[in-house]
Design a protein around this motif. Structure first.
Motif, mmCIF file in Angstrom:
data_model
loop_
_atom_site.group_PDB
_atom_site.id
_atom_site.type_symbol
_atom_site.label_atom_id
_atom_site.label_comp_id
_atom_site.label_asym_id
_atom_site.label_seq_id
_atom_site.Cartn_x
_atom_site.Cartn_y
_atom_site.Cartn_z
ATOM 1 N N ASP A 1 -5.703 53.445 52.107
ATOM 2 C CA ASP A 1 -5.206 53.065 50.784
ATOM 3 C C ASP A 1 -5.205 51.549 50.606
ATOM 4 O O ASP A 1 -4.949 51.053 49.515
ATOM 5 C CB ASP A 1 -3.814 53.657 50.550
ATOM 6 N N HIS A 2 -5.487 50.802 51.669
ATOM 7 C CA HIS A 2 -5.550 49.338 51.567
ATOM 8 C C HIS A 2 -6.963 48.810 51.741
ATOM 9 O O HIS A 2 -7.155 47.620 51.986
ATOM 10 C CB HIS A 2 -4.657 48.700 52.627
ATOM 11 N N HIS A 3 -7.962 49.664 51.644
ATOM 12 C CA HIS A 3 -9.312 49.188 51.971
ATOM 13 C C HIS A 3 -9.789 48.110 51.013
ATOM 14 O O HIS A 3 -10.694 47.353 51.337
ATOM 15 C CB HIS A 3 -10.301 50.359 52.059
ATOM 16 N N GLY A 4 -9.147 48.045 49.838
ATOM 17 C CA GLY A 4 -9.496 46.988 48.892
ATOM 18 C C GLY A 4 -9.225 45.592 49.443
ATOM 19 O O GLY A 4 -9.725 44.603 48.917
ATOM 20 N N TYR A 5 -8.439 45.518 50.533
ATOM 21 C CA TYR A 5 -8.113 44.223 51.131
ATOM 22 C C TYR A 5 -9.263 43.583 51.854
ATOM 23 O O TYR A 5 -9.306 42.371 52.026
ATOM 24 C CB TYR A 5 -6.979 44.414 52.153
ATOM 25 N N VAL A 6 -10.197 44.406 52.305
ATOM 26 C CA VAL A 6 -11.236 43.902 53.193
ATOM 27 C C VAL A 6 -11.978 42.742 52.560
ATOM 28 O O VAL A 6 -12.074 41.655 53.143
ATOM 29 C CB VAL A 6 -12.222 45.026 53.572
ATOM 30 N N ALA A 7 -12.458 42.964 51.335
ATOM 31 C CA ALA A 7 -13.289 41.945 50.689
ATOM 32 C C ALA A 7 -12.510 40.656 50.461
ATOM 33 O O ALA A 7 -13.021 39.561 50.697
ATOM 34 C CB ALA A 7 -13.828 42.476 49.362
ATOM 35 N N ARG A 8 -11.249 40.767 50.042
ATOM 36 C CA ARG A 8 -10.527 39.519 49.731
ATOM 37 C C ARG A 8 -10.132 38.767 50.993
ATOM 38 O O ARG A 8 -10.084 37.543 50.998
ATOM 39 C CB ARG A 8 -9.341 39.800 48.817
ATOM 40 N N LEU A 9 -9.882 39.482 52.098
ATOM 41 C CA LEU A 9 -9.560 38.788 53.345
ATOM 42 C C LEU A 9 -10.780 38.063 53.901
ATOM 43 O O LEU A 9 -10.691 36.929 54.368
ATOM 44 C CB LEU A 9 -9.017 39.776 54.384
ATOM 45 N N LYS A 10 -11.914 38.738 53.826
ATOM 46 C CA LYS A 10 -13.158 38.102 54.274
ATOM 47 C C LYS A 10 -13.443 36.867 53.408
ATOM 48 O O LYS A 10 -13.849 35.818 53.912
ATOM 49 C CB LYS A 10 -14.321 39.087 54.157
ATOM 50 N N ALA A 11 -13.221 37.029 52.103
ATOM 51 C CA ALA A 11 -13.457 35.920 51.184
ATOM 52 C C ALA A 11 -12.518 34.764 51.509
ATOM 53 O O ALA A 11 -12.920 33.595 51.499
ATOM 54 C CB ALA A 11 -13.263 36.382 49.741
ATOM 55 N N ALA A 12 -11.266 35.095 51.815
ATOM 56 C CA ALA A 12 -10.294 34.051 52.141
ATOM 57 C C ALA A 12 -10.725 33.291 53.385
ATOM 58 O O ALA A 12 -10.655 32.052 53.430
ATOM 59 C CB ALA A 12 -8.914 34.675 52.351
#
Length: 504
Positions: free
Chosen positions: A297-308
């Motif tokens: 349910d948190h997989h949306g985090y992947v892209a923003r963490l990588k981007a960060a």
RNA sequence: GCGCCCGUAGCUCAGUGGACAGAGCGGCGGACUUCUAAUCCGCGGGUCGCAGGUUCGAAUCCUGCCGGGCGCACCA
């Protein structure tokens, strides 16, 4: 020189054949102790028939002392039949390594932080968090076993809307009022209300105890408040712009699907993602690798963490987000839904009470992380042959019984006569362990470990059934063999946090 | 609508290009005078969701479709 007998054999074979090759264990015993498809792989680039290359490879292999027989087979496989001497070598190194057999496979040891669970302390841990803990801890244990320096990290909030709602719910009970709309309820809220003081730290302490009971212990707890001084400096390091009255991070430039707001426009306070960025900077300052263990349910985090990571100027490869799918519990077929805010939840403590820590960790570790887990609580609670965790533990306990009866009788890796098929199978199985655990770590897939443990138990039980250890002609060798087996089972269970009993 | 995950035996699941696709559970039938029978041995069961493609070779890689789960907040 490679650390284990299988790799060493592969290297020696590769050397005499003039090519690199990998060994696999054929499912059909007629295909030898080990086999390779190297000839098939090499055929295209060498522009030669695979079968011809296989014949050549087999001829070279026959010059090795460890190889008793080698033959080309099928479309271009080479099957190797090994001499007893190879089995003695393999067992000797298992006994020398003890419980550390297979350890230290990390090519370049790193400082790794594994952040897991990190549930908001607004209620007891549920089974969903338990999978996070079981999976994250197993990955951590695998990495440690490989030689990495691992820190287990728990991140928690002591402020924010959910916390406020939680505190308000407890306060409401204290005043004898109903909880606010969307508030928290349940027995645990009443219990916390009965104690004085802030319920948040009390809840976190309860979570810590539950996790300890689950055999997951943390090296460090970080609060969002601990990052307060680091947020503004981190914001200065990343690509931001102002729009619609607030500050945005331009994460879309690094592959995210939308830009992320950093400030709440109503009061100018930092939003969660701002803390995320600061927290990530801290992680990467202090560790070579930052692993996040998050539910699907948190997989949306992947892209923003990588981007960060990218925006902060770090190699995004150093950030790893491990996603696992959710857990469904069934009881006689009927599903039990989990929600912290309703009364009908399944808490980790209840789950452990019902099926025990060993079964709980086993069933939360033996499926691949991308697979949704379905656990039949009634079945998992059964202490019977249906339950694989006891099957494996029983093998360990049986060996413990033999070793007790053996006192301090001599062990040897050298058989006096020739090996029985069950002995050869067991040694080969144990010899797979170093490669198996290295691959499990590399793929972040600890589920391979319990599945392998079942195979070891299979091979052991079969051996045990057909051969006596004590007072046999091969007592010393068989004592060595069962000791090595016990060590591997112990380690396999330890890697998923399951105990290996001395008796059952 | 877009993104991620899944679809393999009755059920729960392994299997990230190679030899006839495997295990556990469930079903049936056997084996204890022995270091633990919580064990062992035997018997069944498959269009690997569907359709194309790449390859000497595909459950595995690519494309499309069909089903199921989870996301797509100035929440965490």
């Amino acid at each position: 020189m490679p650390a284990n007998a299988v790799d060493r054999l592969a290297e020696e074979l590769g050397a005499v054949a003039g090519m690199k090759l990998e060994l696999e264990r054929p499912s059909d015993p007629a295909h030898g102790d080990f086999a390779t498809n190297a000839a098939l792989r090499a055929a295209a680039s060498q522009r030669r028939p695979p079968r011809e290359l296989a014949e050549e490879l087999a001829a070279h292999a026959r010059s090795l002392g460890a190889v008793e027989r080698a033959e080309a087979a099928g479309p271009g496989f080479v099957n190797f039949f090994l001499a007893d001497a190879w089995f003695a070598d393999a067992l000797a190194e298992m006994l020398a390594a003890g419980r550390d057999y297979g350890a230290g496979f990390a090519v370049r040891p790193e400082k790794v932080q594994v952040e897991m669970v990190s549930a908001n302390p607004t209620g007891p841990l549920t089974v969903a968090s338990a999978r996070n803990a079981a999976y994250g801890d197993a990955v951590a244990r695998l990495l440690e076993f490989g030689g990495h320096d691992v820190e287990r990290e728990y991140y928690w909030n002591d402020a924010g809307r959910q916390m406020d709602l939680f505190r308000a719910s407890v306060d409401a009970v204290r005043r004898g009022e109903p909880p606010p709309a969307d508030g928290y309820q349940g027995d645990y809220v009443a219990l916390l209300a009965a104690q004085a003081g802030d319920p948040v730290p009390a809840m976190l302490e309860q979570i810590r105890k539950t996790l300890h009971r689950f055999r997951v212990d943390f090296d460090s707890y970080t609060r969002e408040a601990d990052l307060a001084d680091e947020v503004a400096p981190a914001m200065a390091r990343i690509d931001t712009y102002e729009s619609e009255g607030t500050l945005w991070a331009r994460t879309t430039a690094q592959g995210d699907d939308k830009d992320r707001p950093l400030l709440r426009s109503s009061d100018g306070s930092f939003l969660y993602f701002a803390s995320d960025v600061a927290y990530l900077a801290r992680k990467l300052e202090r560790h070579d690798r930052a692993i996040y263990v998050l539910g699907a349910d948190h997989h949306g985090y992947v892209a923003r963490l990588k981007a960060a990571a990218q925006m902060l100027g770090y190699d995004p490869q150093r950030v790893e987000v491990l996603i696992y799918q959710l857990v469904h519990l069934t009881r006689g077929g009927a599903q039990t839904k989990m929600s912290k805010r309703r009364g009908d939840v399944v808490f980790l403590d209840e789950f452990i009470d019902e099926i025990g820590v060993d079964a709980a960790r086993w069933f939360l570790s033996d499926r691949s992380p991308e697979q949704t887990i379905e656990i039949d609580v009634d079945l998992a609670a059964e202490k019977s042959q249906k339950n694989p965790v006891y099957y494996v533990q029983y093998a360990h306990a049986r060996i413990a019984g033999i070793l007790r009866n053996a006192r301090d009788a001599e062990m040897s890796a050298e058989p006096r006569g020739s090996l029985a098929p069950e002995e050869r199978e067991l040694v080969k199985r144990l010899a797979e362990f170093p490669a198996l655990v290295a691959e499990a770590a590399d793929r972040r897939g600890p589920h391979a470990v319990p599945l392998y443990a079942i195979r070891v138990a299979d091979d052991f039980h079969r051996f045990y059934h057909d051969h006596r250890v004590l007072e046999s002609d091969e007592q010393a060798f068989r004592l060595g063999l069962v000791k090595a087996t016990q060590n591997v089972i112990w380690r396999a269970l330890d890697l998923i946090g399951v105990e290996a009993p001395e008796s059952m």
